[in-house]
Design a protein around this motif. Structure first.
Motif, PDB file in Angstrom:
ATOM      1  N   ILE A 340       0.734  -1.204  -0.045  1.00  0.00           N
ATOM      2  CA  ILE A 340      -0.081  -0.072  -0.010  1.00  0.00           C
ATOM      3  C   ILE A 340       0.949   1.201  -0.044  1.00  0.00           C
ATOM      4  CG2 ILE A 340      -1.668   1.312   1.275  1.00  0.00           C
ATOM      5  CD1 ILE A 340      -2.693  -1.409   2.323  1.00  0.00           C
ATOM      6  N   LEU A 341       1.982   1.149   0.901  1.00  0.00           N
ATOM      7  CA  LEU A 341       2.811   2.274   0.712  1.00  0.00           C
ATOM      8  C   LEU A 341       3.439   2.648  -0.512  1.00  0.00           C
ATOM      9  CD1 LEU A 341       4.040   4.624   2.623  1.00  0.00           C
ATOM     10  CD2 LEU A 341       5.775   2.847   3.236  1.00  0.00           C
ATOM     11  N   TYR A 342       3.971   1.541  -1.227  1.00  0.00           N
ATOM     12  CA  TYR A 342       4.604   1.844  -2.483  1.00  0.00           C
ATOM     13  C   TYR A 342       3.307   2.238  -3.502  1.00  0.00           C
ATOM     14  CZ  TYR A 342       6.133   0.189  -7.215  1.00  0.00           C
ATOM     15  OH  TYR A 342       6.533   0.010  -8.317  1.00  0.00           O
ATOM     16  N   TRP A 343       2.238   1.810  -3.571  1.00  0.00           N
ATOM     17  CA  TRP A 343       1.182   2.480  -4.205  1.00  0.00           C
ATOM     18  C   TRP A 343       0.990   3.860  -4.120  1.00  0.00           C
ATOM     19  CZ3 TRP A 343      -3.034   4.505  -2.074  1.00  0.00           C
ATOM     20  CH2 TRP A 343      -4.250   5.254  -2.920  1.00  0.00           C
ATOM     21  N   ALA A 344       1.135   4.290  -2.657  1.00  0.00           N
ATOM     22  CA  ALA A 344       0.935   5.664  -2.268  1.00  0.00           C
ATOM     23  C   ALA A 344       2.084   6.746  -2.785  1.00  0.00           C
ATOM     24  CB  ALA A 344       0.826   5.533  -0.767  1.00  0.00           C
ATOM     25  N   ILE A 345       3.325   6.041  -2.642  1.00  0.00           N
ATOM     26  CA  ILE A 345       4.594   6.713  -2.946  1.00  0.00           C
ATOM     27  C   ILE A 345       4.312   7.089  -4.544  1.00  0.00           C
ATOM     28  CG2 ILE A 345       6.905   6.613  -3.377  1.00  0.00           C
ATOM     29  CD1 ILE A 345       7.151   5.030  -0.754  1.00  0.00           C
ATOM     30  N   ARG A 346       3.864   6.044  -5.348  1.00  0.00           N
ATOM     31  CA  ARG A 346       3.786   6.256  -6.792  1.00  0.00           C
ATOM     32  C   ARG A 346       2.906   7.254  -7.477  1.00  0.00           C
ATOM     33  NH1 ARG A 346       3.469   1.389 -10.836  1.00  0.00           N
ATOM     34  NH2 ARG A 346       3.442   3.083 -12.053  1.00  0.00           N
ATOM     35  N   LYS A 347       1.719   7.266  -6.254  1.00  0.00           N
ATOM     36  CA  LYS A 347       0.561   8.289  -6.688  1.00  0.00           C
ATOM     37  C   LYS A 347       1.148   9.690  -6.284  1.00  0.00           C
ATOM     38  CE  LYS A 347      -2.999   6.506  -8.304  1.00  0.00           C
ATOM     39  NZ  LYS A 347      -4.098   6.618  -9.377  1.00  0.00           N
ATOM     40  N   LEU A 348       1.885   9.831  -5.495  1.00  0.00           N
ATOM     41  CA  LEU A 348       2.003  11.088  -4.743  1.00  0.00           C
ATOM     42  C   LEU A 348       3.522  11.765  -5.047  1.00  0.00           C
ATOM     43  CD1 LEU A 348       1.222  10.710  -1.220  1.00  0.00           C
ATOM     44  CD2 LEU A 348       0.087  12.045  -2.677  1.00  0.00           C
ATOM     45  N   LEU A 360      13.205  11.042   2.970  1.00  0.00           N
ATOM     46  CA  LEU A 360      13.194  10.848   4.303  1.00  0.00           C
ATOM     47  C   LEU A 360      12.875   9.765   4.986  1.00  0.00           C
ATOM     48  CD1 LEU A 360      14.070  12.719   6.906  1.00  0.00           C
ATOM     49  CD2 LEU A 360      11.452  13.558   7.055  1.00  0.00           C
ATOM     50  N   PHE A 361      11.936   9.210   4.477  1.00  0.00           N
ATOM     51  CA  PHE A 361      11.311   7.630   5.050  1.00  0.00           C
ATOM     52  C   PHE A 361      12.557   6.703   4.965  1.00  0.00           C
ATOM     53  CE2 PHE A 361       9.530   3.498   4.344  1.00  0.00           C
ATOM     54  CZ  PHE A 361       8.670   3.527   5.509  1.00  0.00           C
ATOM     55  N   VAL A 362      13.325   6.558   3.786  1.00  0.00           N
ATOM     56  CA  VAL A 362      14.138   5.736   3.424  1.00  0.00           C
ATOM     57  C   VAL A 362      15.472   5.971   4.170  1.00  0.00           C
ATOM     58  CG1 VAL A 362      15.797   4.871   1.577  1.00  0.00           C
ATOM     59  CG2 VAL A 362      13.214   5.235   0.884  1.00  0.00           C
ATOM     60  N   ALA A 363      15.635   7.238   4.141  1.00  0.00           N
ATOM     61  CA  ALA A 363      17.036   7.785   5.237  1.00  0.00           C
ATOM     62  C   ALA A 363      16.856   7.372   6.538  1.00  0.00           C
ATOM     63  CB  ALA A 363      17.159   9.166   5.071  1.00  0.00           C
ATOM     64  N   SER A 368      17.874   3.822  11.364  1.00  0.00           N
ATOM     65  CA  SER A 368      17.471   3.114  12.399  1.00  0.00           C
ATOM     66  C   SER A 368      18.072   1.542  12.410  1.00  0.00           C
ATOM     67  CB  SER A 368      15.786   2.877  12.373  1.00  0.00           C
ATOM     68  OG  SER A 368      15.609   1.831  11.285  1.00  0.00           O
ATOM     69  N   LEU A 369      18.594   1.384  11.566  1.00  0.00           N
ATOM     70  CA  LEU A 369      19.319  -0.148  11.372  1.00  0.00           C
ATOM     71  C   LEU A 369      20.655  -0.064  12.271  1.00  0.00           C
ATOM     72  CD1 LEU A 369      19.397  -0.695   7.617  1.00  0.00           C
ATOM     73  CD2 LEU A 369      17.900  -1.761   9.299  1.00  0.00           C
ATOM     74  N   GLY A 370      20.897   1.074  12.849  1.00  0.00           N
ATOM     75  CA  GLY A 370      22.120   1.171  13.704  1.00  0.00           C
ATOM     76  C   GLY A 370      23.309   1.184  12.979  1.00  0.00           C
ATOM     77  N   PRO A 371      24.703   1.059  13.808  1.00  0.00           N
ATOM     78  CA  PRO A 371      26.036   1.162  13.105  1.00  0.00           C
ATOM     79  C   PRO A 371      26.343  -0.125  12.356  1.00  0.00           C
ATOM     80  CG  PRO A 371      26.289   0.498  15.421  1.00  0.00           C
ATOM     81  CD  PRO A 371      24.615   1.027  15.178  1.00  0.00           C
ATOM     82  N   PHE A 405       9.792   5.772  15.132  1.00  0.00           N
ATOM     83  CA  PHE A 405       8.405   6.598  15.069  1.00  0.00           C
ATOM     84  C   PHE A 405       8.230   7.536  13.903  1.00  0.00           C
ATOM     85  CE2 PHE A 405       7.316  10.908  16.503  1.00  0.00           C
ATOM     86  CZ  PHE A 405       5.917  10.683  16.675  1.00  0.00           C
ATOM     87  N   TYR A 406       9.265   8.286  13.407  1.00  0.00           N
ATOM     88  CA  TYR A 406       9.198   9.177  12.407  1.00  0.00           C
ATOM     89  C   TYR A 406       8.784   8.411  11.096  1.00  0.00           C
ATOM     90  CZ  TYR A 406      11.739  11.821  15.786  1.00  0.00           C
ATOM     91  OH  TYR A 406      12.380  12.348  16.827  1.00  0.00           O
ATOM     92  N   ASP A 407       9.196   7.194  11.037  1.00  0.00           N
ATOM     93  CA  ASP A 407       8.618   6.500   9.671  1.00  0.00           C
ATOM     94  C   ASP A 407       7.520   5.972   9.640  1.00  0.00           C
ATOM     95  OD1 ASP A 407      11.017   6.752   8.111  1.00  0.00           O
ATOM     96  OD2 ASP A 407      11.605   4.711   8.073  1.00  0.00           O
TER      97      ASP A 407
END
Length: 601
Positions: A340-348, A360-363, A368-371, A405-407
């Motif tokens: 659903i998120l992939y569909w939303a990104i394509r639309k927007l 920003l979401f990807v970054a 969040s994956l850490g060091p 949280f931000y994602d």
């Protein structure tokens, strides 16, 4: 570069938002939004609602720590003490509470309930308020982004039920739940300033500064990550369109900036001074938190943990292998949500606002994956960007997993924004079809993120008669430095519940409720390394000779007057530990299972 639709980042509108919703007036929006925001509270508080004064949210020892903090602020103020520092923990050195998630903002607001009723009720009310206010702030944020009122309500509930928040709720992390309120509320102000004309910049600047201050005194960690994410966002949008970013910055009223910055610095100054004041930072008894443990596992987004309603035994087994505890495994989205998120990104994607949010979401996820990369609990040597920022002041106290949280917020904004856009089609037949699909998408997210039916909660042990004001043990330890001894990390922090029930009348040498200190760790380091667990007290692995050495070392540095074995807050002490105490201080004074050893000088 497209600027189509109402979502273009740099299209400023007059103060009133366009009403794109049929049949939901402003009063109905407010009422319906409030009622909807109560739904997550009912889901989380199923066991607590009937007994709010004895049963509380959270399945480990963190909840009772926050109960103590909720009462300390007003106790300190009314008795002329510094509310940001205490000598009643880690006695006689004391503890810098700005470095120990002391939730001063919530203590200011809910501390009176602590005294008028009891610590458990104060905690539950604060927790419930945090969940409700998170939803309301999220709804306001979505409205500022010109989303319809119905969708704003739905998006607000989804943010309340976001996997990060549900995971943190399982361990009773009220500081992180309430941090969400101030982050979202301050974002409402930012979006208002950037996308709409404002009539009272000084008032709005003051509100913004106060919100940042309240965030800082709720969680310095979240304050630091929020500031970092803000800078990262500015860098991303500047890279997308530097000229237009400069144009927007010039449109921000100068009084808003001056008042916002001034109020923020004014409110933060006492806390910043305390946080960085080395004379108040205890050098002893730090918790053992290895670097790179509390990070997002690469597979966590597709594997639900046991906090969610829809999980199976296999996913629980797999997520149990991931590093960190349950509350820090909050990166779950679910495969349907990712689609659903992939569909939303394509639309927007044509919208500059949402394109920047996607980047920003990807970054944020990568950070969040850490060091180092973790895959299903396997610690790989692959370095990641977090390694470059983990030593920045304040950021070095942050746990990478909590960036999710931000994602979660970004994901909901993207999905709601896409649904809002497809519902704006002029064709009635197509709009009806899109409405059905949109409802299905929202229902999917809602179901995937539902918390389990028997959500984490537990009862506060009743205060033993011997520890009540007229009790024999209480009379001895009142105002006397006392060590609460245990062989279990998990029971160790429950002592904070006992300390809260005693209403700050006994100074404890324990630190943050932990049963071990750096002196013990240095004494029995090989045993700690062998156990390979941060959750096991070294006491559980000592023979009698080692226990005697560790206890003598501790007593020589902390000078407790008594050592207390307090049931039901602690399991039975290992035989060798009891023998060590008896050999040093004689047979204990015993009342109904409570054992008290006076320390002979």
């Amino acid at each position: 570069m497209s600027t189509d639709g109402p979502h273009h980042l740099f299209s400023r509108q007059p103060g009133r938002l366009p009403d794109t919703t049929e049949g939901l007036s402003v009063p109905k929006f407010v009422a319906f939004g409030f009622l909807a925001s109560i739904i997550p509270v009912l889901l989380l508080f199923q066991k607590t609602l009937l007994h709010p004064s004895t049963i509380y949210i959270g399945e480990n020892q963190d909840s009772v720590q926050f109960m103590w903090y909720l009462g300390w602020f007003w106790h300190a103020v009314l008795n002329g003490h510094n509310p940001l520092h205490t000598s009643l923990l880690n006695a006689p050195i004391g503890l810098n509470l700005m470095q120990n998630t002391s939730v001063s903002t919530e203590a200011l607001l809910f501390g009176p309930v602590f005294y008028l009723f009891n610590p458990v009720l104060a905690y539950n009310l604060a927790f419930a308020a945090g969940v409700i206010l998170t939803g309301l702030a999220a709804m306001l944020l979505l409205r500022q982004l010109r989303v319809s009122r119905w969708l704003a309500v739905g998006g607000g509930v989804l943010i309340q039920l976001a996997p990060y928040s549900t995971a943190q709720s399982a361990d009773g992390h009220i500081n992180l739940i309430f941090s969400s309120v101030f982050v979202l509320a301050s974002l409402v102000v930012i979006v208002r300033v950037l996308l709409h004309s404002i009539l009272h910049p000084r008032i709005l600047g003051t509100v913004f500064g106060v919100l940042l201050g309240m965030l800082f005194y709720t969680s310095a960690e979240v304050f630091a990550t929020y500031a970092f994410i803000a800078v990262l966002s500015l860098v991303i949008w500047t890279r997308l369109s530097p000229k237009r970013v400069r144009q927007v910055i010039r449109l921000v009223p100068l009084p808003f900036l001056l008042w916002g910055l001034s109020i923020t610095l004014l409110v933060l100054s006492p806390g910043l001074y305390t946080f960085f004041d080395g004379t108040q930072i205890p050098s002893l008894a730090k918790a053992v938190m290895p670097v790179g443990v509390f990070v997002t596992d690469l597979l966590n987004p597709v594997l639900p943990t046991s906090v969610f309603l829809f999980h199976i035994h296999l996913t629980s087994v797999l997520t149990d292998r991931m590093s960190g505890d349950l509350s820090e495994k909050g990166a779950y989205f679910g495969i349907p949500t990712i689609l659903i998120l992939y569909w939303a990104i394509r639309k927007l994607w044509p919208s500059q606002l949402y394109r920047g949010l996607t980047i920003l979401f990807v970054a944020v996820f990568v950070l969040s994956l850490g060091p180092k990369l973790h895959i299903l609990g396997l610690y790989t040597p692959i370095p990641l960007p977090w390694i470059l920022i983990q030593h920045i002041p304040l950021m070095r106290e942050a746990l990478p997993s909590r960036l999710m949280f931000y994602d979660d917020v970004i994901a909901v904004i993207l999905v709601i924004g896409a649904i809002h856009r497809v519902l704006q089609t002029t064709s009635a037949e197509k709009r009806k079809k899109n409405a059905r699909m949109s409802m299905l998408a929202l229902l999917t997210l809602f179901l995937l993120w539902l918390p389990r039916v028997d959500f984490a909660s537990q009862a506060m042990p009743a205060l033993q008669p011997a520890l009540m004001p007229k009790g024999e043990i209480y009379k001895r330890i009142r105002n006397q430095p006392t060590t609460l001894i245990t062989s279990s990390y998990f029971s160790g922090a429950y002592f904070m519940g006992l300390a809260a029930q005693l209403k700050f009348t006994v100074p404890f040498t324990n630190v943050y409720g932990f049963p071990y200190t750096s002196e013990f760790l240095s004494t029995v380091k090989p045993q700690v390394q062998r156990t390979n667990s941060i959750y096991t007290s070294v006491y559980a692995h000592l023979n009698e000779r080692q226990a005697v050495t560790a206890i003598k070392s501790f007593v020589s540095k902390r000078h407790p007057r008594y050592i207390l074995d307090a049931k039901p807050y602690s399991p039975v002490l290992p035989k060798q530990l009891s023998q060590a105490l008896n050999s040093l201080y004689g047979e204990p004074y015993t009342v109904n299972g409570l054992r008290l050893w006076p320390i002979r000088k």
